[in-house]
Design a protein around this motif. Structure first.
Motif, short mmCIF file in Angstrom:
data_model
loop_
_atom_site.label_atom_id
_atom_site.label_comp_id
_atom_site.label_asym_id
_atom_site.label_seq_id
_atom_site.Cartn_x
_atom_site.Cartn_y
_atom_site.Cartn_z
N THR A 519 0.82 -1.21 0.00
CA THR A 519 0.00 0.00 0.00
C THR A 519 0.85 1.26 0.00
N GLY A 520 2.17 1.12 -0.22
CA GLY A 520 3.04 2.28 -0.36
C GLY A 520 2.83 2.98 -1.70
N VAL A 521 2.08 2.35 -2.58
CA VAL A 521 1.73 2.94 -3.86
C VAL A 521 0.21 2.90 -3.93
N GLY A 522 -0.38 3.64 -4.86
CA GLY A 522 -1.84 3.69 -4.93
C GLY A 522 -2.45 2.35 -5.30
N SER A 523 -3.75 2.28 -5.22
CA SER A 523 -4.46 1.02 -5.43
C SER A 523 -4.29 0.50 -6.86
N ALA A 524 -4.26 -0.81 -6.96
CA ALA A 524 -4.28 -1.46 -8.27
C ALA A 524 -5.62 -2.15 -8.48
N GLY A 525 -6.55 -1.92 -7.57
CA GLY A 525 -7.82 -2.64 -7.67
C GLY A 525 -7.60 -4.11 -7.39
N SER A 526 -8.64 -4.86 -7.58
CA SER A 526 -8.59 -6.29 -7.27
C SER A 526 -8.03 -7.08 -8.42
N THR A 527 -7.33 -8.16 -8.07
CA THR A 527 -6.99 -9.15 -9.10
C THR A 527 -8.21 -10.02 -9.27
N SER A 528 -9.11 -9.53 -10.11
CA SER A 528 -10.37 -10.22 -10.36
C SER A 528 -10.96 -9.61 -11.62
N ALA A 529 -12.09 -10.14 -12.03
CA ALA A 529 -12.79 -9.61 -13.22
C ALA A 529 -11.89 -9.65 -14.46
N SER A 530 -10.94 -10.55 -14.48
CA SER A 530 -10.02 -10.71 -15.63
C SER A 530 -9.42 -9.37 -16.03
N ARG A 531 -9.15 -8.51 -15.02
CA ARG A 531 -8.87 -7.11 -15.33
C ARG A 531 -7.40 -6.70 -15.25
N GLN A 532 -6.52 -7.53 -14.65
CA GLN A 532 -5.19 -6.98 -14.37
C GLN A 532 -4.31 -6.84 -15.62
N THR A 533 -4.53 -7.67 -16.63
CA THR A 533 -3.75 -7.46 -17.85
C THR A 533 -4.10 -6.11 -18.46
N TRP A 534 -5.38 -5.85 -18.51
CA TRP A 534 -5.83 -4.56 -19.05
C TRP A 534 -5.42 -3.41 -18.13
N MET A 535 -5.69 -3.55 -16.84
CA MET A 535 -5.54 -2.42 -15.92
C MET A 535 -4.11 -2.24 -15.42
N SER A 536 -3.54 -3.25 -14.80
CA SER A 536 -2.17 -3.09 -14.31
C SER A 536 -1.19 -3.15 -15.46
N GLY A 537 -1.48 -4.01 -16.44
CA GLY A 537 -0.66 -4.02 -17.65
C GLY A 537 -0.70 -2.66 -18.32
N GLY A 538 -1.89 -2.09 -18.40
CA GLY A 538 -2.04 -0.76 -19.00
C GLY A 538 -1.30 0.31 -18.22
N ALA A 539 -1.30 0.19 -16.90
CA ALA A 539 -0.61 1.17 -16.06
C ALA A 539 0.90 1.09 -16.27
N VAL A 540 1.42 -0.12 -16.37
CA VAL A 540 2.86 -0.27 -16.60
C VAL A 540 3.21 0.30 -17.97
N LYS A 541 2.38 0.02 -18.94
CA LYS A 541 2.62 0.54 -20.30
C LYS A 541 2.62 2.07 -20.28
N GLN A 542 1.62 2.62 -19.60
CA GLN A 542 1.49 4.08 -19.56
C GLN A 542 2.68 4.74 -18.87
N VAL A 543 3.13 4.17 -17.77
CA VAL A 543 4.23 4.79 -17.02
C VAL A 543 5.55 4.63 -17.80
N CYS A 544 5.67 3.55 -18.55
CA CYS A 544 6.86 3.37 -19.40
C CYS A 544 6.86 4.38 -20.55
N GLU A 545 5.69 4.63 -21.10
CA GLU A 545 5.59 5.63 -22.17
C GLU A 545 5.99 7.01 -21.66
N GLN A 546 5.54 7.32 -20.45
CA GLN A 546 5.94 8.60 -19.84
C GLN A 546 7.46 8.66 -19.66
N ALA A 547 8.02 7.55 -19.21
CA ALA A 547 9.47 7.52 -18.98
C ALA A 547 10.21 7.71 -20.29
#
Lengths: 760, 281
Positions: A519-547
């Motif tokens: 919890t030292g970083v903001g929420s990633a939501g639940s690992t459920s709803a088949s969502r983490q590839t889209w959501m956490s994967g998307g977040a990693v992609k987005q932050v890499c693009e910024q970098a």
């Protein structure tokens, strides 16, 4: 405690079969699960649970427990300093029951002691006087009966009215179906370690699916600001939805704060069965109307889910059940009512497929009935009505993304059939297996098809987001290292490779470190709803693009040119005008680059009073064809083969996709033929792996897989989630195949030996 | 808790004489009880290092099975001599359980679902019990007195199982809801003896103790043409029905009594068809 995984450099971009860094340690027994947590001086906790599904608590006397040598604390409802209740959607569940217990296994007290045996003995020494009451275990009775809780009995009623409610078809088929209570049956029992912090807060190491939802519920019940409650993900031994709710989290933190010492708790297996939510049992009534040529005209459905004693995620589950009740077909008119109600059965909540599984048993049985009534091939009927991009769901939402329903059906039925029964069959591969009950002449083979669909990510206007941080720097021997920090719970789904793959895809070859999820970083939501590839994967992609943009800016500064003159190419910054290149390591020589982002998907909207609205982000479609051998005399079934076509958008790690499909298929097959929590007046009769049966290697079918890769617009890399669809229509396909083999109606899952043998 | 590891049978019998002694063989039942908190042994006598308990003797007169033989060993070593017992051993638990669990443990636990019990009952097996007071031999049908109850006296060690010779087909069939690692919902053993012209049948999981359907056994022995080893088609269903009538199953969370009744009849009929050629009546 906790472990960062430093990946060695290897080809691992998007689309590669990257192996899990924790795969070998897990198979060798070297991986640290939450139950392996250990710290000097820790205490051991035990929960005291109600043996009754419904009772008034007359008194709780903890003196006996406190008198046990080695006991350090006993806590009950009166020791909860903050909110007395918690819950994912509605905070209606007491941390400890104080006046009334509403399900068998509801916590009443918890103990911390010097060792596990003392904790168990002390919990048993707590004297609780119950006034035992009759439990209400029939959801139909609960729907109309007196309130079992101040918040009432109806968790949610979702009415969907679409098109002309009075429309009717030339051909009408009707059926009533039932699905039993399935358990997630994860291998690693609930476990955690709470450590009191110097600032008056607490640090919990926990196997969970959603760190921040846990944190917020813990903080509210402890009466602490959320920033004083810190959570770190511990090794998770499977989840499947069963770790989305709070189980031992609050109890552990309370005991740690009370004693000022670290406290560990690990549920026993039988306690685990009582200590987490299950899949909602369902009763479903359906009436389908079609034209003589086989076009669906209207679907009427009533779906009743038994939510058990507390709300958990019943509201969202019943929304799914209602929205997906017609199946992935064009249905111009619909009248659907979904209910989730409170009873004195064990609480039900999230499980892989989340409402879409139960209704799939209903809508697919109906499609087969309709095909029979029309004298039409069941595959043909489904293809004729299959949803396509641009079609409207019964919620009025237009499907704008990929909808390869016909493609998944065609792929499933195109797989070669397994060898026929005439070719003989080894005894272990027959129904009954090692019991050697069947001769080949006793067997009948059946084939069944089922199609399913489900939403990806959170729906109905939920603010679905993932926060990500990235730090790029030079590591040892001046090689670039990317440290990715997200709060994404790795529960076996494979984010552990995906984060690495995405970072390399975006930034080129470099070492990737996935920091501890906490919890030292903001929420990633639940690992459920088949969502983490889209959501956490998307977040990693987005932050890499910024970098990448930051790296280009820095290179521009070094070269003294405009950033617009530079491009990022193959892990380097290229100044095209001068043909100069600057490697990542050179840019990072000037110091680390740090970026953070919050990734969100396109907003969804709530459903209106008629159940209409663009409530869902995107959909996954799947078809399964089951081949089964049935021994009608004994009612035993062996699933020989499951052939599937699955809509995945794009397979980012095909090896992991296959793993998800094979595992989810086993779970679907299990629900069809053996998995059920057996209840008797609210009492769980089979809380063990001796009696809650899940498929073994001898029961798991061959799985023939075709991935349909039609990129999903708006999804990172075009990838859809893959975790849930294998568990949706595999079970209904098995039921259809057993019906084909036996001619029985079999309206209930699981199909038990009694259901087949005594009716054959 | 104390643990002793005798290495000879007489040492084991001495250790078992202690009033609080708990005998440990494979531990696949005892460890479950301990882990569940239902038993707290104070003096464990571990039998695994006693070689006599693993002796196997196969002679024309008798097969003598050491009580400490594991299910894996029985499955491998008795496949020819006592095929029904080997078949039952193969249905027990997982490979790990079969490598640890013993036939003696299966007997003393006396669970209605004990997989080897209907076979041993059909074989008219008896067991040899040894204590400081001496040795006695008890027929299995007298040894098992109820659900998880036996006539074993304090201080007695189950040493070996004596199986009288049987010449003819043997079957064991067990119904479970999955293909392995499953507790029996119903099971049936069938032992044909062409010499004595008998058919013995043992039914498991359909009563507190293994069931021997005497009426069914007598009926089918009279229907079989022992010269040709054939039986008329019409007799099979009657045999199965008589056998099932002897069953006293209960309804529990695993299956209904009605299903168990039905399943036992199916199993017995199939066991007979596998053993004796069925000819048109």
């Amino acid at each position: 405690m906790g472990s960062s995984t430093v990946a060695v450099c290897r080809p691992s971009e998007i689309g590669a079969d990257v192996r899990r860094p924790d795969g070998v340690p897990k198979t060798r027994g070297a991986f640290a699960f939450a139950s392996d947590l250990s710290v000097e001086g820790m205490l051991f906790a035990k929960t005291l649970r109600s043996p009754h599904p419904h009772a008034r608590i007359v008194s709780v006397d903890v003196a006996g427990a406190l008198a046990v040598p080695g006991v350090r604390a006993v806590v009950t409802a009166s020791d909860v300093p903050g909110a007395p209740t918690f819950g994912l959607e509605h905070r209606d569940q007491p941390v400890f029951a104080s006046d009334v217990v509403r399900y068998q296994g509801e916590p009443v007290a918890a103990v911390a002691a010097d060792d596990p045996a003392t904790a168990v003995a002390a919990a048993a020494a707590i004297d609780v006087t119950y006034d035992v009451l009759e439990p209400v275990v029939d959801p139909e009775a609960a729907l109309v009966g007196p309130a079992l809780h101040p918040d009432g009995n109806v968790f949610r009623h979702l009415a969907i009215r679409h098109g002309d409610p009075d429309a009717s078809g030339d051909v009408v088929v009707e059926g009533t179906y039932e699905v039993g209570m399935q358990d997630q049956a994860f291998m690693g029992p609930e476990s955690g370690l709470a450590v009191p912090a110097d600032d008056g807060g607490v640090h919990l190491h926990i196997a969970t699916q959603w760190l921040h939802a846990d944190r917020d519920q813990i903080a509210a019940c402890l009466g602490l600001p959320p920033e004083l409650v810190h959570l770190t993900l511990a090794g998770v031994g499977g989840a499947f939805g069963g770790r989305e709710d709070v189980s031992l989290q609050i109890h552990l933190c309370l005991l740690a704060l009370r004693t000022g010492r670290p406290v560990k708790m690990v549920y026993s297996r039988d306690e685990s069965f009582l200590g987490h939510v299950h899949r909602h049992p369902a009763r479903m009534w359906y009436r389908h109307h079609a034209t003589r040529s086989g076009d669906l005209v209207k679907v009427e459905a009533r779906v009743l889910l038994d939510g058990g004693a507390y709300a958990s995620s019943s509201g969202a589950v019943v929304a799914n059940a209602a929205c997906f009740a017609p199946g992935p077909y064009r249905v111009p008119n619909a009248v659907v009512d979904g209910y989730a109600v409170r009873t004195h059965n064990p609480p039900c909540g999230a499980m892989r497929g989340f409402g879409a599984v139960q209704v799939c048993f209903g809508h697919e049985a109906q499609m087969d009935k309709l095909a029979a009534a029309l004298g039409m091939d069941p595959v043909e009927l489904r293809l004729r009505n299959a949803l396509r991009t641009g079609d409207r769901l019964v919620t009025g939402q237009v499907v704008t993304g990929a909808a390869p329903v016909a493609e998944v059906i065609r792929a499933a039925v195109a797989h070669p059939l397994p060898p026929s029964l005439d070719d003989g069959l080894p005894m272990m591969a027959r129904p009954g297996g090692a019991g050697m009950t069947a001769d080949v002449a006793d067997l009948r083979r059946g084939l069944g098809l089922a199609v399913g669909f489900k939403n990806i990510c959170f729906s109905e206007g939920f603010d679905d987001s993932v926060a990500a941080r990235l730090r790029l720097e030079l590591g040892a021997s001046a090689t670039p290292v990317a440290t990715v920090h997200v709060a994404t719970a790795e529960v076996g789904q494979g984010f552990v490779t995906l984060a690495e793959q995405i970072a390399r895809e975006e930034l080129g070859p470099l070492d990737v470190v996935l920091a501890d999820a906490d919890t030292g970083v903001g929420s990633a939501g639940s690992t459920s709803a088949s969502r983490q590839t889209w959501m956490s994967g998307g977040a990693v992609k987005q932050v890499c693009e910024q970098a990448r943009r930051a790296l280009v800016d820095r290179a521009a500064g070094i070269w003294g040119c405009a950033a617009a003159e530079l491009v990022w190419l193959d892990g380097e910054v290229v100044w095209e005008a001068t043909a100069q290149r600057m490697a990542l390591a050179e840019i990072l020589a000037g110091g680390p680059v740090e970026e953070r982002c919050v990734h969100r998907h396109r907003p969804t909207t709530p459903l209106d009073a008629g159940g209409q609205g663009d409530a869902h982000l995107s959909f996954m479609f799947v078809a399964h064809r089951a081949v089964v051998d049935v021994d009608p005399g004994l009612g035993l079934v062996r699933v020989v083969q499951i052939a599937t076509g699955q809509d995945v958008g794009r397979a980012l790690n095909p090896l992991q996709v296959v793993g998800q499909i094979e595992g989810g298929t086993a779970q679907g097959v299990g629900l069809a033929v053996m998995e059920e929590i057996v209840l008797d007046h609210g009492q769980v009769r089979n809380p063990s792996f001796t009696d809650y049966l899940i498929p073994t290697a001898l029961d798991a079918p061959d799985v023939a897989i075709t991935l349909i890769e039609e990129p999903e617009p708006g999804a990172p890399y075009g990838a859809k989630g893959v975790g849930e669809p294998p568990a949706i229509s595999s079970g209904p396909a098995v039921l259809a195949a057993i019906r084909d083999a036996t001619g029985l109606e079999l309206p209930r899952a699981p199909a038990r030996p009694d259901d087949i043998a005594l009716r054959a | 808790m104390s643990v002793t590891w005798p290495t000879r049978l007489d040492e084991a019998v001495d250790a078992a004489a202690a009033p609080a002694a708990t005998l440990l063989a494979g531990g696949t039942d005892l460890a479950v009880e301990v882990n569940a908190g239902r038993r707290r042994p104070v003096a464990v006598v571990a039998l695994r290092r006693v070689p006599e308990l693993r002796d196997l003797e196969i002679t024309p007169a008798e097969v003598v099975v050491g009580a400490g033989m594991t299910f894996s060993a029985i499955a491998a070593e008795l496949a020819a001599a006592v095929p029904a017992l080997a078949a039952a051993a193969r249905t027990v638990g997982s490979p790990q359980i079969r490598n640890a669990g013993t036939v003696g443990g299966n007997i003393v636990t006396a669970s209605p679902a004990g997989d080897t019990l209907p076979v041993l009952a059909a074989l008219d097996a008896s067991v040899e019990l040894r204590s400081a007071a001496g040795t006695r031999t008890v027929p299995l049908r007298e040894l098992i007195t109820g659900v998880k109850r036996t006539a074993i006296r304090p201080g007695e060690v189950l040493v070996r199982i004596r199986v009288p010779p049987r010449r003819g087909a043997q079957q064991f069939l067990k119904v479970g809801t999955r293909n392995a690692m499953v507790i029996s919902l119903a099971s049936a053993a069938l032992v044909v003896d062409e010499e004595r012209r008998t058919v013995a049948c043992g039914l498991g999981s359909v009563g507190p103790v293994p069931v021997r359907p005497a009426e069914a056994e007598a009926f089918i022995a009279g229907e079989i043409d022992w010269e040709r080893l054939t039986v008329p088609e019409g007799a099979v269903a009657r045999f199965a029905d008589l056998a099932a009538r002897a069953a006293r199953p209960i309804t529990d969370h695993r299956a209904t009594a009605e299903y168990r009744h039905h399943a036992v009849a199916v199993l017995v009929g199939r066991a007979l068809r596998r053993s004796i050629d069925v000819v048109p009546a």
